[in-house]
Design an enzyme around this catalytic site. Sequence first.
Site, PDB file in Angstrom:
ATOM      1  N   ILE A   1      50.645  46.006  66.871  1.00  0.00           N
ATOM      2  CA  ILE A   1      49.770  47.020  67.505  1.00  0.00           C
ATOM      3  C   ILE A   1      48.983  46.425  68.677  1.00  0.00           C
TER       4      ILE A   1
ATOM      5  N   LYS B   1      36.511  45.284  60.574  1.00  0.00           N
ATOM      6  CA  LYS B   1      36.746  46.711  60.330  1.00  0.00           C
ATOM      7  C   LYS B   1      35.576  47.547  60.885  1.00  0.00           C
TER       8      LYS B   1
ATOM      9  N   THR C   1      43.989  41.684  65.301  1.00  0.00           N
ATOM     10  CA  THR C   1      44.678  42.895  64.813  1.00  0.00           C
ATOM     11  C   THR C   1      43.690  44.044  64.596  1.00  0.00           C
TER      12      THR C   1
ATOM     13  N   GLU D   1      44.813  43.244  59.069  1.00  0.00           N
ATOM     14  CA  GLU D   1      44.708  42.124  58.136  1.00  0.00           C
ATOM     15  C   GLU D   1      43.687  42.602  57.115  1.00  0.00           C
TER      16      GLU D   1
ATOM     17  N   TYR E   1      36.370  39.925  57.454  1.00  0.00           N
ATOM     18  CA  TYR E   1      37.205  41.128  57.307  1.00  0.00           C
ATOM     19  C   TYR E   1      36.382  42.393  57.544  1.00  0.00           C
TER      20      TYR E   1
ATOM     21  N   ASP F   1      33.075  30.942  42.919  1.00  0.00           N
ATOM     22  CA  ASP F   1      32.898  32.273  43.493  1.00  0.00           C
ATOM     23  C   ASP F   1      33.361  32.315  44.954  1.00  0.00           C
TER      24      ASP F   1
ATOM     25  N   ASN G   1      38.071  50.591  46.879  1.00  0.00           N
ATOM     26  CA  ASN G   1      39.265  49.802  46.511  1.00  0.00           C
ATOM     27  C   ASN G   1      40.368  50.688  45.940  1.00  0.00           C
TER      28      ASN G   1
ATOM     29  N   THR H   1      37.119  51.213  55.636  1.00  0.00           N
ATOM     30  CA  THR H   1      36.833  50.757  54.276  1.00  0.00           C
ATOM     31  C   THR H   1      35.348  50.905  53.951  1.00  0.00           C
ATOM     32  N   ASP H   2      35.035  51.036  52.660  1.00  0.00           N
ATOM     33  CA  ASP H   2      33.625  51.086  52.255  1.00  0.00           C
ATOM     34  C   ASP H   2      32.934  49.735  52.478  1.00  0.00           C
ATOM     35  N   GLU H   3      33.737  48.681  52.723  1.00  0.00           N
ATOM     36  CA  GLU H   3      33.129  47.355  52.890  1.00  0.00           C
ATOM     37  C   GLU H   3      32.285  47.256  54.161  1.00  0.00           C
TER      38      GLU H   3
ATOM     39  N   ASN I   1      34.745  43.351  37.585  1.00  0.00           N
ATOM     40  CA  ASN I   1      36.049  42.670  37.655  1.00  0.00           C
ATOM     41  C   ASN I   1      36.516  42.201  36.281  1.00  0.00           C
TER      42      ASN I   1
ATOM     43  N   LYS J   1      45.866  40.578  45.712  1.00  0.00           N
ATOM     44  CA  LYS J   1      44.647  41.343  45.433  1.00  0.00           C
ATOM     45  C   LYS J   1      44.438  41.396  43.922  1.00  0.00           C
ATOM     46  N   LEU J   2      43.194  41.691  43.508  1.00  0.00           N
ATOM     47  CA  LEU J   2      42.813  41.513  42.100  1.00  0.00           C
ATOM     48  C   LEU J   2      43.809  42.106  41.088  1.00  0.00           C
TER      49      LEU J   2
HETATM   50  P1  NAD Z   1      48.180  45.635  53.525  1.00  0.00           P
HETATM   51  O1  NAD Z   1      47.686  44.262  53.868  1.00  0.00           O
HETATM   52  O2  NAD Z   1      48.924  45.860  52.252  1.00  0.00           O
HETATM   53  O3  NAD Z   1      49.136  46.161  54.702  1.00  0.00           O
HETATM   54  C1  NAD Z   1      48.848  45.971  56.055  1.00  0.00           C
HETATM   55  C2  NAD Z   1      50.099  46.327  56.875  1.00  0.00           C
HETATM   56  O4  NAD Z   1      49.763  46.189  58.260  1.00  0.00           O
HETATM   57  C3  NAD Z   1      51.282  45.399  56.616  1.00  0.00           C
HETATM   58  O5  NAD Z   1      52.468  46.153  56.497  1.00  0.00           O
HETATM   59  C4  NAD Z   1      51.338  44.515  57.859  1.00  0.00           C
HETATM   60  O6  NAD Z   1      52.642  44.066  58.192  1.00  0.00           O
HETATM   61  C5  NAD Z   1      50.787  45.466  58.923  1.00  0.00           C
HETATM   62  N1  NAD Z   1      50.197  44.743  60.061  1.00  0.00           N
HETATM   63  C6  NAD Z   1      49.291  43.727  60.015  1.00  0.00           C
HETATM   64  N2  NAD Z   1      49.009  43.306  61.269  1.00  0.00           N
HETATM   65  C7  NAD Z   1      49.713  44.115  62.122  1.00  0.00           C
HETATM   66  C8  NAD Z   1      49.816  44.202  63.525  1.00  0.00           C
HETATM   67  N3  NAD Z   1      49.143  43.355  64.333  1.00  0.00           N
HETATM   68  N4  NAD Z   1      50.623  45.136  64.059  1.00  0.00           N
HETATM   69  C9  NAD Z   1      51.333  45.987  63.271  1.00  0.00           C
HETATM   70  N5  NAD Z   1      51.287  45.939  61.931  1.00  0.00           N
HETATM   71  C10 NAD Z   1      50.483  45.015  61.355  1.00  0.00           C
HETATM   72  O7  NAD Z   1      46.900  46.563  53.633  1.00  0.00           O
HETATM   73  P2  NAD Z   1      46.486  47.845  52.755  1.00  0.00           P
HETATM   74  O8  NAD Z   1      45.806  47.387  51.531  1.00  0.00           O
HETATM   75  O9  NAD Z   1      47.627  48.761  52.673  1.00  0.00           O
HETATM   76  O10 NAD Z   1      45.366  48.472  53.700  1.00  0.00           O
HETATM   77  C11 NAD Z   1      45.723  49.386  54.725  1.00  0.00           C
HETATM   78  C12 NAD Z   1      44.459  49.811  55.464  1.00  0.00           C
HETATM   79  O11 NAD Z   1      43.543  50.399  54.561  1.00  0.00           O
HETATM   80  C13 NAD Z   1      43.721  48.646  56.119  1.00  0.00           C
HETATM   81  O12 NAD Z   1      43.262  49.069  57.371  1.00  0.00           O
HETATM   82  C14 NAD Z   1      42.556  48.377  55.181  1.00  0.00           C
HETATM   83  O13 NAD Z   1      41.459  47.863  55.887  1.00  0.00           O
HETATM   84  C15 NAD Z   1      42.277  49.764  54.638  1.00  0.00           C
HETATM   85  N6  NAD Z   1      41.712  49.826  53.278  1.00  0.00           N
HETATM   86  C16 NAD Z   1      42.297  49.161  52.238  1.00  0.00           C
HETATM   87  C17 NAD Z   1      41.762  49.291  50.954  1.00  0.00           C
HETATM   88  C18 NAD Z   1      42.410  48.617  49.762  1.00  0.00           C
HETATM   89  O14 NAD Z   1      41.875  48.697  48.651  1.00  0.00           O
HETATM   90  N7  NAD Z   1      43.562  47.988  49.902  1.00  0.00           N
HETATM   91  C19 NAD Z   1      40.624  50.078  50.744  1.00  0.00           C
HETATM   92  C20 NAD Z   1      40.056  50.743  51.828  1.00  0.00           C
HETATM   93  C21 NAD Z   1      40.607  50.621  53.094  1.00  0.00           C
HETATM   94  P1  TYD Z   2      40.158  42.062  46.154  1.00  0.00           P
HETATM   95  O1  TYD Z   2      41.294  42.702  45.433  1.00  0.00           O
HETATM   96  O2  TYD Z   2      40.423  40.877  47.024  1.00  0.00           O
HETATM   97  O3  TYD Z   2      39.450  43.236  46.992  1.00  0.00           O
HETATM   98  P2  TYD Z   2      38.006  43.231  47.785  1.00  0.00           P
HETATM   99  O4  TYD Z   2      37.477  41.860  47.847  1.00  0.00           O
HETATM  100  O5  TYD Z   2      38.396  43.752  49.131  1.00  0.00           O
HETATM  101  O6  TYD Z   2      37.141  44.161  47.009  1.00  0.00           O
HETATM  102  O7  TYD Z   2      39.070  41.643  45.084  1.00  0.00           O
HETATM  103  C1  TYD Z   2      38.477  42.587  44.214  1.00  0.00           C
HETATM  104  C2  TYD Z   2      37.413  41.872  43.413  1.00  0.00           C
HETATM  105  O8  TYD Z   2      38.044  40.923  42.556  1.00  0.00           O
HETATM  106  C3  TYD Z   2      36.446  41.064  44.267  1.00  0.00           C
HETATM  107  O9  TYD Z   2      35.143  41.151  43.684  1.00  0.00           O
HETATM  108  C4  TYD Z   2      36.955  39.635  44.171  1.00  0.00           C
HETATM  109  C5  TYD Z   2      37.569  39.592  42.788  1.00  0.00           C
HETATM  110  N1  TYD Z   2      38.730  38.676  42.620  1.00  0.00           N
HETATM  111  C6  TYD Z   2      38.746  37.750  41.575  1.00  0.00           C
HETATM  112  O10 TYD Z   2      37.795  37.653  40.771  1.00  0.00           O
HETATM  113  N2  TYD Z   2      39.833  36.924  41.436  1.00  0.00           N
HETATM  114  C7  TYD Z   2      40.894  36.972  42.294  1.00  0.00           C
HETATM  115  O11 TYD Z   2      41.854  36.173  42.134  1.00  0.00           O
HETATM  116  C8  TYD Z   2      40.877  37.947  43.349  1.00  0.00           C
HETATM  117  C9  TYD Z   2      42.010  38.052  44.329  1.00  0.00           C
HETATM  118  C10 TYD Z   2      39.770  38.780  43.473  1.00  0.00           C
END
Ligand code: NAD
Ligand code: TYD
Length: 339
Positions: free
Chosen positions: A60, A157, A100, A84, A153, A275, A182, A125-127, A252, A192-193
């Site tokens: 992108i 965002k 990105t 990312e 991160y 932590d 999440n 994201t809520d973060e 968690n 992810k967790l």
């Molecule tokens: P993910 O890491 O699983 O997927 C990200 C995708 O983006 C991948 O397919 C990757 O190849 C692509 N990508 C990364 N850099 C790129 C670039 N420069 N150009 C084109 N493609 C690129 O992420 P996800 O968990 O599916 O999250 C998707 C979106 O939702 C993100 O913007 C994240 O901030 C947001 N979000 C995620 C969560 C969650 O719990 N996972 C919650 C709230 C918001």
């Molecule tokens: P994560 O899935 O990385 O999402 P986010 O940090 O964006 O909320 O982590 C969720 C929660 O779990 C966070 O409080 C960190 C914790 N965590 C662990 O305790 N152990 C792990 O190995 C991971 C990846 C996350």
Amino acid sequence: MTIIVTGGAGFIGSNFIFHMLDSHPDYRIICLDKLTYAGNLSTLESVMDKENFRFVKADICDRDAVYKLFEEEHPDMVVNFAAESHVDRSIEDPEVFLRTNIIGTAVLMDACRKYGITRYHQVSTDEVYGDLPLDRPDLFFTEQTPIHTSSPYSSSKASADLLVLAYHRTYGLPVTISRCSNNYGPYHFPEKLIPLMIANALNDKPLPVYGEGKNVRDWLYVEDHCKAIDLIIHNGKVGEVYNVGGHNEKQNIDIVRIICKELGKSEDLITFVTDRKGHDMRYAIDPTKIHNELGWLPETKFADGIKRTIKWYLDNKEWWENIISGEYQDYYEKMYKDR
Ligand code: NAD
Ligand code: TYD
């Protein structure tokens, strides 16, 4: 209607593509994805041959590639999932997050300005709101909560969100933003967790819980998030932010215990490790606005969603075993070896 979905080879983006192709079979969906370590083309296998779906491998941030795609496809909408997305990686190496998540968002919106669209939607994201204290369960993030980020991160965002709102105010770009809690569900990358704990438990590996495991996240089944975005891009008000979350807060340690129980594994696998730096304590969304304005409500209860998710990981071992056997293995060694 033609929609470019960026990041559609990742967790939420792929689920969104499946949802849109099912719910709007007359739409044309184009997935633009760089296929970073988190993007997986095999995830999209079931839709690859559909006539109204196209996959384009591109970054992108690559202005020429993005403009070329707009010239070819004349999209009506862009939904930007590409990012990312992992906090721990952002602590190790922030730069690619800035590139990105911020520059990439600007390039996409420049293309939208140049070629014209009816909606640019930013998946945030809520973060961006930072965290809430554990001893104030009465507090929730609303759309008015000030931006107050903790990690590289979440800062990247939040920067993107500010840019999106600036493009609306300055250039009149028709934007919307969703800030979700999440997610969990199928195709969640096993760093992810929830997927990490499922994969480790199935392999009888230690379950690394950061700190005391008391941090709280507000978990939403991924399909409910996809439905919320579908509603926002069609019925949401331009220039507005919508919080998405289902009042499903869990510590968690409780999540990890539930996974052990569902898989019949011993809690002795749980290992408390150092932590995360700057670890956010609690996230909790107030979804009143999206409920009142767009009628959205989460449909999947956590008790059902986690069972479905675990079943998916049991039925799709090949998907995550392939990932774990690849580059991710080096990352895992680096992150958890001396923790
Ligand atoms: P993910 O890491 O699983 O997927 C990200 C995708 O983006 C991948 O397919 C990757 O190849 C692509 N990508 C990364 N850099 C790129 C670039 N420069 N150009 C084109 N493609 C690129 O992420 P996800 O968990 O599916 O999250 C998707 C979106 O939702 C993100 O913007 C994240 O901030 C947001 N979000 C995620 C969560 C969650 O719990 N996972 C919650 C709230 C918001
Ligand atoms: P994560 O899935 O990385 O999402 P986010 O940090 O964006 O909320 O982590 C969720 C929660 O779990 C966070 O409080 C960190 C914790 N965590 C662990 O305790 N152990 C792990 O190995 C991971 C990846 C996350």
